[in-house]
Scaffold this active site. Sequence first.
Site, PDB file in Angstrom:
ATOM      1  CE  LYS A 200       1.351 -32.319 118.258  1.00  0.00           C
ATOM      2  NZ  LYS A 200       1.574 -33.196 119.438  1.00  0.00           N
ATOM      3  CB  SER A 254      12.679 -36.170 114.623  1.00  0.00           C
ATOM      4  OG  SER A 254      11.438 -36.208 113.965  1.00  0.00           O
ATOM      5  CB  THR A 257       8.631 -35.064 112.478  1.00  0.00           C
ATOM      6  OG1 THR A 257       8.603 -36.439 112.829  1.00  0.00           O
ATOM      7  CG2 THR A 257       7.257 -34.476 112.691  1.00  0.00           C
ATOM      8  CD  GLU A 276      16.403 -26.663 117.711  1.00  0.00           C
ATOM      9  OE1 GLU A 276      17.076 -27.602 117.206  1.00  0.00           O
ATOM     10  OE2 GLU A 276      15.982 -26.654 118.863  1.00  0.00           O
ATOM     11  CB  CYS A 310      18.226 -30.569 119.787  1.00  0.00           C
ATOM     12  SG  CYS A 310      17.953 -28.933 120.445  1.00  0.00           S
ATOM     13  CD  GLU A 407      19.002 -36.180 117.034  1.00  0.00           C
ATOM     14  OE1 GLU A 407      19.286 -35.075 117.476  1.00  0.00           O
ATOM     15  OE2 GLU A 407      17.911 -36.432 116.496  1.00  0.00           O
TER      16      GLU A 407
HETATM   17  O1  TXE Z   1       9.847 -36.572 117.454  1.00  0.00           O
HETATM   18  P1  TXE Z   1       8.889 -35.899 116.393  1.00  0.00           P
HETATM   19  P2  TXE Z   1       9.593 -37.807 118.460  1.00  0.00           P
HETATM   20  C1  TXE Z   1      14.541 -36.689 117.967  1.00  0.00           C
HETATM   21  C2  TXE Z   1      15.144 -37.796 118.798  1.00  0.00           C
HETATM   22  C3  TXE Z   1      13.990 -38.716 119.017  1.00  0.00           C
HETATM   23  C4  TXE Z   1      13.263 -38.594 117.697  1.00  0.00           C
HETATM   24  C5  TXE Z   1      11.799 -38.978 117.718  1.00  0.00           C
HETATM   25  O2  TXE Z   1      16.160 -38.424 118.058  1.00  0.00           O
HETATM   26  O3  TXE Z   1      14.397 -40.023 119.267  1.00  0.00           O
HETATM   27  O4  TXE Z   1      13.391 -37.235 117.372  1.00  0.00           O
HETATM   28  O5  TXE Z   1      11.086 -38.249 118.731  1.00  0.00           O
HETATM   29  C6  TXE Z   1       4.815 -33.590 116.416  1.00  0.00           C
HETATM   30  N1  TXE Z   1       2.684 -32.825 111.806  1.00  0.00           N
HETATM   31  N2  TXE Z   1      14.161 -35.528 118.758  1.00  0.00           N
HETATM   32  O6  TXE Z   1       8.865 -38.918 117.796  1.00  0.00           O
HETATM   33  O7  TXE Z   1       8.127 -36.919 115.634  1.00  0.00           O
HETATM   34  C7  TXE Z   1       4.811 -34.524 117.602  1.00  0.00           C
HETATM   35  O8  TXE Z   1       3.486 -34.793 118.013  1.00  0.00           O
HETATM   36  C8  TXE Z   1       2.836 -31.978 112.833  1.00  0.00           C
HETATM   37  C9  TXE Z   1      14.994 -34.362 118.629  1.00  0.00           C
HETATM   38  O9  TXE Z   1       8.967 -37.259 119.687  1.00  0.00           O
HETATM   39  O10 TXE Z   1       9.720 -34.956 115.629  1.00  0.00           O
HETATM   40  C10 TXE Z   1       5.629 -33.719 118.600  1.00  0.00           C
HETATM   41  O11 TXE Z   1       4.804 -32.727 119.195  1.00  0.00           O
HETATM   42  N3  TXE Z   1       3.424 -32.322 114.002  1.00  0.00           N
HETATM   43  C11 TXE Z   1      14.298 -33.131 119.110  1.00  0.00           C
HETATM   44  C12 TXE Z   1       6.683 -33.064 117.713  1.00  0.00           C
HETATM   45  O12 TXE Z   1       6.140 -33.100 116.390  1.00  0.00           O
HETATM   46  C13 TXE Z   1       3.890 -33.576 114.110  1.00  0.00           C
HETATM   47  C14 TXE Z   1      13.539 -33.282 120.375  1.00  0.00           C
HETATM   48  C15 TXE Z   1       8.042 -33.767 117.712  1.00  0.00           C
HETATM   49  O13 TXE Z   1       7.850 -35.094 117.296  1.00  0.00           O
HETATM   50  C16 TXE Z   1       3.761 -34.511 113.063  1.00  0.00           C
HETATM   51  C17 TXE Z   1      12.750 -34.506 120.397  1.00  0.00           C
HETATM   52  C18 TXE Z   1       3.132 -34.087 111.867  1.00  0.00           C
HETATM   53  N4  TXE Z   1       2.982 -34.890 110.820  1.00  0.00           N
HETATM   54  C19 TXE Z   1      13.109 -35.580 119.619  1.00  0.00           C
HETATM   55  N5  TXE Z   1       4.312 -35.680 113.472  1.00  0.00           N
HETATM   56  C20 TXE Z   1      15.134 -31.868 119.138  1.00  0.00           C
HETATM   57  N6  TXE Z   1      15.554 -31.367 117.982  1.00  0.00           N
HETATM   58  O14 TXE Z   1      15.355 -31.294 120.182  1.00  0.00           O
HETATM   59  C21 TXE Z   1       4.771 -35.484 114.728  1.00  0.00           C
HETATM   60  N7  TXE Z   1       4.510 -34.223 115.129  1.00  0.00           N
END
Ligand code: TXE
Length: 503
Positions: A200, A254, A257, A276, A310, A407
């Site tokens: 996804k 994140s 999440t 991760e 990240c 972060e």
């Molecule tokens: O992340 P999310 P977002 C950090 C960065 C950013 C913040 C928010 O600080 O500003 O996270 O980004 C899916 N069940 N990183 O909102 O929410 C979602 O659809 C299952 C760090 O994009 O973590 C997406 O595919 N899946 C990071 C994925 O999770 C769910 C890289 C990531 O979304 C879900 C990106 C649920 N309940 C952002 N809710 C890194 N570590 O590299 C959301 N998702």
Amino acid sequence: MSEINLLESVTAFLQRSHGHYINGASVLSQESTINQKNTMLSVVNPASGEIIATVNQAGEAEVNQAMQAASSAFHGVWAQTSPIERGNCLNRLADLLQKNGEELAQLESLCSGKPIQLSRMLEVGASADYLRYFAGWSSKISGETLNVSLPSLKGEHYTAFTRREPIGVVVGIIPWNFSIMIAIWKLGAALASGCTIVLKPSEYTPLTILRVAELAKEAGIPDGVINIVNGSGAHIGSALVSHPQCAKVTFTGSVSTGMNVGKSALEQGLKRVTLELGGKNAAAFLPDMTVDKIVDGILEAGYVYQGQICAAAERFYIPSIHMDAVLKLLSERLSAMKIGSPLDESTEMGPLANKEHYEKILSLFEKARQEGNEIVYGGHVLEGAGFFVAPTIIKANSADDTLMKEETFGPIGTFLSYDDEEELITMMNATPFGLSASLWTNDLSKAMRMLPRIKAGTLWVNMHTFLDPAVPFGGMNSSGIGREFGSAFIEHYTELKSVMMRY
Ligand code: TXE
């Protein structure tokens, strides 16, 4: 500004109707799903703020179809595919990524704002390398023969061995920062281990991996082995995680999440989980480094791809004797940085990847001001359309400032000076996270003594942010569970079965 010409295949791909990739075919959501939820994902070019494509969101029907396809392939065609042939499939996909590299790189830059050179190097070049690395492993996953210590009462013998068996259908949840490469990390590990996968993508970047899935078919990867389902995290992500046919979840995203995803996977049948997550990574420069070298290091550690990596550093610890000179030279280097269109080959920094992230970064600038931090450079939006902000230098007052703890995931370095190396280690470890850190010094003896005391899953000396398929990667503490790459991934994609025999 001179932008590269878009390939015709890129324009044509953007104009297609997009949805999902299930059982070897591109599919749109069923009519009922679209009407019911009335939602399409809009793919926005962050350099212009304009919608460049739309993608159907899945409903329950598509989730079930994808999971069923992955399950049938896992028990059927993929189980019957020899390990060598599984590796060949991954190698052929790597060939096709490279052959279609320019198309994929352009699509990725349009959807994520990544400078085109970086898309070519990482989303295409590195992705192909990771696939080839995993391809090699597919024929080398094995158990061991064990000595048994049971007493032989009537002259019987015992022997025991272990098997590494693929775990089943893997659900891979992908973030928006590397929509091809991170998907390839999950896909390569799963397929090499004999698992099948349902991916996804992020709602912000649902497109590029659909093209990769088509190439996977061309590479001869059997239908059902790779499936893509698009939709929101809250609905579709969580439906995939809780689906009865999901055996394992591999997530990058994140911290908040990731924690929810991990909790839900464990609650619903102790599903295996690899997380991760992000963090607040530190880069520490020791006093023997020159100001020039420190600034080179900071640029490498914190500002590549707008800081949206990240493993990038966000907390910078500088010896107080060097602090002023470092911030002065860094300001000069940032002001000379070429910021602009991701499709311009000379661009060093593009826009932030999406509007929500841009707004988050603006609110963090505001927070720094409210807390009385000195904004040494940047701290503002850049004129024009798109989600551009200036690369930013913030001088913290103390380790308790928000920008030293939260972060940002943006082009913001926050700086604190230090005098004492014991104090430095305490400050580096004063975080609930532990993804990565770096130490910069010519005194390798000192570095070797400090390394065991720093809490991070990946530590670099005189470098930062470089990942390699042969080197395990993952976080300590709240930055995650499990390791990707190296041989470490095998443990997370297989079950260890012990067999004992009496003869
Ligand atoms: O992340 P999310 P977002 C950090 C960065 C950013 C913040 C928010 O600080 O500003 O996270 O980004 C899916 N069940 N990183 O909102 O929410 C979602 O659809 C299952 C760090 O994009 O973590 C997406 O595919 N899946 C990071 C994925 O999770 C769910 C890289 C990531 O979304 C879900 C990106 C649920 N309940 C952002 N809710 C890194 N570590 O590299 C959301 N998702």
